[in-house]
Design a protein around this motif. Structure first.
Motif, PDB file in Angstrom:
ATOM      1  N   LEU A   4       1.179  -0.716  -0.001  1.00  0.00           N
ATOM      2  CA  LEU A   4       0.282   0.131  -0.153  1.00  0.00           C
ATOM      3  C   LEU A   4       0.954   1.647   0.198  1.00  0.00           C
ATOM      4  N   ILE A   5       0.775   2.398  -0.671  1.00  0.00           N
ATOM      5  CA  ILE A   5       1.443   3.463  -0.796  1.00  0.00           C
ATOM      6  C   ILE A   5       0.574   4.680  -0.334  1.00  0.00           C
ATOM      7  N   VAL A   6       0.240   5.729   0.429  1.00  0.00           N
ATOM      8  CA  VAL A   6      -0.606   6.160   0.717  1.00  0.00           C
ATOM      9  C   VAL A   6       0.782   7.648   0.675  1.00  0.00           C
ATOM     10  N   SER A  27       1.149  -6.004  -7.459  1.00  0.00           N
ATOM     11  CA  SER A  27       0.410  -6.344  -6.483  1.00  0.00           C
ATOM     12  C   SER A  27       0.107  -4.661  -5.496  1.00  0.00           C
ATOM     13  N   ILE A  28       0.251  -3.528  -5.760  1.00  0.00           N
ATOM     14  CA  ILE A  28       0.483  -2.252  -5.071  1.00  0.00           C
ATOM     15  C   ILE A  28      -1.416  -1.387  -5.040  1.00  0.00           C
ATOM     16  N   PHE A  29      -1.510  -1.032  -4.061  1.00  0.00           N
ATOM     17  CA  PHE A  29      -2.339  -0.245  -3.807  1.00  0.00           C
ATOM     18  C   PHE A  29      -2.297   1.534  -3.706  1.00  0.00           C
ATOM     19  N   LEU A  30      -2.561   2.343  -4.370  1.00  0.00           N
ATOM     20  CA  LEU A  30      -2.605   3.312  -3.990  1.00  0.00           C
ATOM     21  C   LEU A  30      -3.752   4.118  -3.089  1.00  0.00           C
ATOM     22  N   ASP A  33      -5.173   9.730   0.575  1.00  0.00           N
ATOM     23  CA  ASP A  33      -5.437  10.435   2.154  1.00  0.00           C
ATOM     24  C   ASP A  33      -5.911   9.607   2.859  1.00  0.00           C
ATOM     25  N   TYR A  34      -5.794   9.479   4.145  1.00  0.00           N
ATOM     26  CA  TYR A  34      -6.179   8.570   5.461  1.00  0.00           C
ATOM     27  C   TYR A  34      -7.103   7.898   5.326  1.00  0.00           C
ATOM     28  N   VAL A  35      -8.567   8.586   4.400  1.00  0.00           N
ATOM     29  CA  VAL A  35      -9.947   7.826   4.176  1.00  0.00           C
ATOM     30  C   VAL A  35      -9.375   6.721   3.634  1.00  0.00           C
ATOM     31  N   GLN A  36      -9.053   6.830   2.577  1.00  0.00           N
ATOM     32  CA  GLN A  36      -8.311   5.988   1.605  1.00  0.00           C
ATOM     33  C   GLN A  36      -7.764   5.107   1.655  1.00  0.00           C
ATOM     34  N   ALA A  37      -7.035   5.333   2.557  1.00  0.00           N
ATOM     35  CA  ALA A  37      -5.620   4.152   2.724  1.00  0.00           C
ATOM     36  C   ALA A  37      -6.700   2.952   3.787  1.00  0.00           C
ATOM     37  N   ILE A  38      -7.784   4.087   4.325  1.00  0.00           N
ATOM     38  CA  ILE A  38      -8.270   2.925   6.012  1.00  0.00           C
ATOM     39  C   ILE A  38      -8.804   2.591   4.917  1.00  0.00           C
ATOM     40  N   ASP A  39      -9.952   2.676   3.781  1.00  0.00           N
ATOM     41  CA  ASP A  39     -11.084   1.602   3.315  1.00  0.00           C
ATOM     42  C   ASP A  39     -10.215   0.576   3.109  1.00  0.00           C
TER      43      ASP A  39
END
Length: 244
Positions: A4-6, A27-30, A33-39
């Motif tokens: 995960l990249i925040v 496999s990399i998630f982008l 912001d905080y809300v997207q990261a928590i989701d």
């Protein structure tokens, strides 16, 4: 492995994603912001996070780090261009596994990721079994309870075909579904009945009742090939009724 990249700057996030893929991490998630990261953390399995300390909005990368420490057990790296001592100290209080300073070079990214993963694995290996045990699975007699979104789901042991290890995660394969939990293969095999389950390889446990064929380097569960070492093959054959 899932990363995960925040990072709230899209250009930097994409460049970092491209750099990591060049090192074989696909496999990399982008998250911006905080809300997207928590989701993403709630919906996906993540093995490593790279967190920009400064994010657009009220919440920062430090808040994401605190959420990870409270709810998960995987390493994270801070991305930063800050030199202010209070901010650095606030970040250090979350016990990050590494720092990566902007602007970063490819070798710096590779080194930070490799060291973070190595230090994390060494730390896990150094803990005793009671510390390693994760409460995402409970075995009682003929069933296993898997924690899914705060609910424990019952799976009968005879439904499990095989178990595959992916670092500190396990994939439990049944005929209908794959379950993923945070647990080590070592802890799992100690909880399962040895007259029904057997460790064929450093990354696999199989249900003896599900085996359909065995050759010199694999055993078969239907159409699925499971690797087996020579020593484990000899031990396994000793447990089975074989004729030649």
């Amino acid at each position: 492995m899932n990363i995960l990249i925040v990072e709230d700057e899209a250009v930097i996030a994409k460049h970092l994603q491209y750099t990591l893929r060049g090192f074989g991490y696909e496999s990399i998630f982008l998250a911006g912001d905080y809300v997207q990261a928590i989701d993403i953390l709630k919906d996906q399995i993540v093995h490593l996070a790279l967190l920009d300390i400064s994010l657009g909005g009220y919440r920062t990368g430090i808040d994401v780090a605190e959420y990870i420490r409270q709810n998960f057990n995987f390493p994270f790296i801070f991305l930063t261009s800050h030199e202010e001592l209070p901010i650095v100290n606030a970040a250090l209080n979350t016990s990050p596994n590494a720092f990566l300073n902007k602007p970063f070079k490819n070798i710096s990214v590779y080194t930070a990721v490799s060291l973070a993963l190595k230090n994390y694995k060494d730390n896990i290996a150094g803990k005793n079994e009671s510390e390693e045990r994760n409460e995402e699975s409970i075995v009682i007699q003929d069933a296993l309870f898997i924690k899914e979104k705060n609910v424990f789901t019952k799976i009968f042991l005879n439904e499990i075909l095989y178990i595959r290890s992916d670092d500190n995660y396990l994939e439990l394969h049944t005929p209908d579904k794959k379950y993923t939990i945070r647990e080590t293969l070592k802890n799992m095999i100690q909880q399962l009945p040895d007259n029904q389950f057997f460790r064929t390889h450093k990354s696999f446990i199989v249900n003896l009742n599900a085996i359909t064929a065995i050759n010199y380097i694999h055993l078969m569960i239907g159409e699925i090939e499971i690797p087996i070492t020579a020593d484990n093959r000899s031990e396994l054959l000793g447990k089975l009724n074989t004729f030649s």
